[in-house]
Design an enzyme around this catalytic site. Structure first.
Site, PDB file in Angstrom:
ATOM      1  N   LYS A  16     -25.160 -43.697  -4.964  1.00 22.31           N
ATOM      2  CA  LYS A  16     -26.758 -43.944  -5.135  1.00 22.31           C
ATOM      3  C   LYS A  16     -26.807 -45.159  -5.280  1.00 22.31           C
ATOM      4  O   LYS A  16     -27.845 -45.606  -4.685  1.00 22.31           O
ATOM      5  CB  LYS A  16     -26.968 -43.150  -6.621  1.00 22.31           C
ATOM      6  N   TRP A  60     -23.295 -32.639 -15.525  1.00 27.35           N
ATOM      7  CA  TRP A  60     -23.323 -32.474 -13.750  1.00 27.35           C
ATOM      8  C   TRP A  60     -22.508 -31.237 -13.452  1.00 27.35           C
ATOM      9  O   TRP A  60     -21.350 -31.098 -14.071  1.00 27.35           O
ATOM     10  CB  TRP A  60     -22.741 -33.656 -13.129  1.00 27.35           C
ATOM     11  N   ASP A  88     -18.211 -41.737 -17.222  1.00 34.56           N
ATOM     12  CA  ASP A  88     -18.446 -41.452 -15.669  1.00 34.56           C
ATOM     13  C   ASP A  88     -19.903 -42.185 -15.459  1.00 34.56           C
ATOM     14  O   ASP A  88     -20.985 -41.897 -16.226  1.00 34.56           O
ATOM     15  CB  ASP A  88     -18.668 -40.004 -15.612  1.00 34.56           C
TER      16      ASP A  88
END
Length: 336
Positions: free
Chosen positions: A184, A67, A148
């Site tokens: 999300k 990311w 993560d």
């Protein structure tokens, strides 16, 4: 809220990730705080590693690619950001051999950032058997696993399955660090809801770590916002609401999986593409790493008005029954 956030949210968040039967949770040795979503949790992790010299060479090894925000988050926290091999462009899959070689070659006690599920941007995850090998090698090397976890429940549609790697590492005896985001999976992007936790060796160490985390938080943002955390706490504390959330999250994940299948089927069966598009259905999560180059991406934008990142990452959340045929046709056009 206090510096460490909403206690009920933090407690439920730990159960969500580690499982209700987690041994470290039962032994009260998981230090945990609420954070400003996953970004805030990652930054707190970087500050924590840096202040106490926890990582060998003050380095954080991140998958290539990762990311985009991971790099500046840890760089700005004062860490030396390095990469390890992860994605193999030749087969649009995991470079497992390269990853294992890099895990072996780095100094003992190095910190490695691992995507718990639905790797962003590639959608390529290790299999559970590969995770087992990764865990054993990292344990041998005394590496620090930092997970993560931004898509728990949103990847496969099963929140427990999506936490498999985290729970495997904990069961193997790793003292992991974990970032969680509810942006999300709970649709709370604007509310900045997340958590950071550290599995400790005993309850006394847990108290010391929590104290130091609060010392890092206080001059940074003082305390986290309440609303989103209360929403997550309310849902995860109520059996009926929790079951409803699981079902709705699974429906979203299943829809994305079905869109992957439609794209691949259209490309291979209807448009008779000479390329294999198996990687679209092998990948998981919100994104598809299409395996197209910069020139092809530009053509997607300029000719077909389909917008994706320059590395060929397409948001599967934007693919629908209505536009899947058009998107597949555009992909076929730029790759034939």
């Amino acid at each position: 809220l206090g510096i460490a956030g909403l206690p009920g949210f933090v407690s439920k968040s730990m159960e969500f990730a580690y499982g209700t039967s987690s041994k470290p949770l039962a032994e009260k040795r998981v230090a945990a705080v609420q954070t400003l979503s996953g970004t805030g949790a990652c930054r707190l992790a970087g500050e924590f590693f840096k202040r106490f010299g926890l990582a060998a060479g003050n380095a954080i090894y991140q998958p290539n690619p990762t990311w985009g925000n991971h790099i500046p988050i840890f760089r700005d926290a004062g860490m030396d950001v390095q990469q390890y091999r992860y994605y193999n462009p030749a087969n649009q899959g995991l470079d497992f051999k390269g990853m294992m070689e890099d895990l072996e070659s780095k100094p003992d006690g190095s910190a490695f950032l691992l995507h718990a599920c639905a790797h962003n941007p590639t959608g390529v995850d290790p299999s559970i058997d590969q995770w087992k090998e990764i865990s054993q090698l990292m344990k041998k090397k005394k590496h620090i696993p930092f997970f993560d976890c931004a898509y728990q429940g949103f990847a496969s549609g099963d929140a427990d399955k999506d936490a498999s790697a985290i729970r495997l590492f904990v069961d193997d005896g790793h003292l992991i660090c974990l970032s969680q985001s509810y942006a999300k999976n709970f649709g709370l992007y604007n509310d900045r809801v997340g958590a950071f936790s550290v599995v400790c060796s005993d309850p006394e160490e847990k108290e010391r770590v929590e104290s130091q985390l609060k010392i890092l938080i206080r001059p940074n943002y003082s305390n986290p916002p309440a609303q989103g955390a209360r929403i997550v706490d309310t849902i995860l504390s109520d059996d009926k609401l929790k079951a409803q959330w699981y079902a709705e999250c699974k429906s979203m994940a299943d829809r994305i999986i079905s869109m992957r299948q439609i794209l691949r089927r259209t490309l291979e069966n209807d448009l008779k593409s000479q390329r294999s598009w198996q990687h679209i259905t092998d990948q998981i999560g919100m994104f598809a790493y299409l395996g197209i180059n910069q020139e092809q991406v530009n053509k997607m934008k300029e000719v077909h008005h389909i917008y994706l990142t320059n590395d060929g990452r397409n948001s599967m959340a934007g693919v629908t029954q209505a536009n899947a045929q058009y998107i597949a046709s555009a992909i076929h056009d730029v790759t034939k």
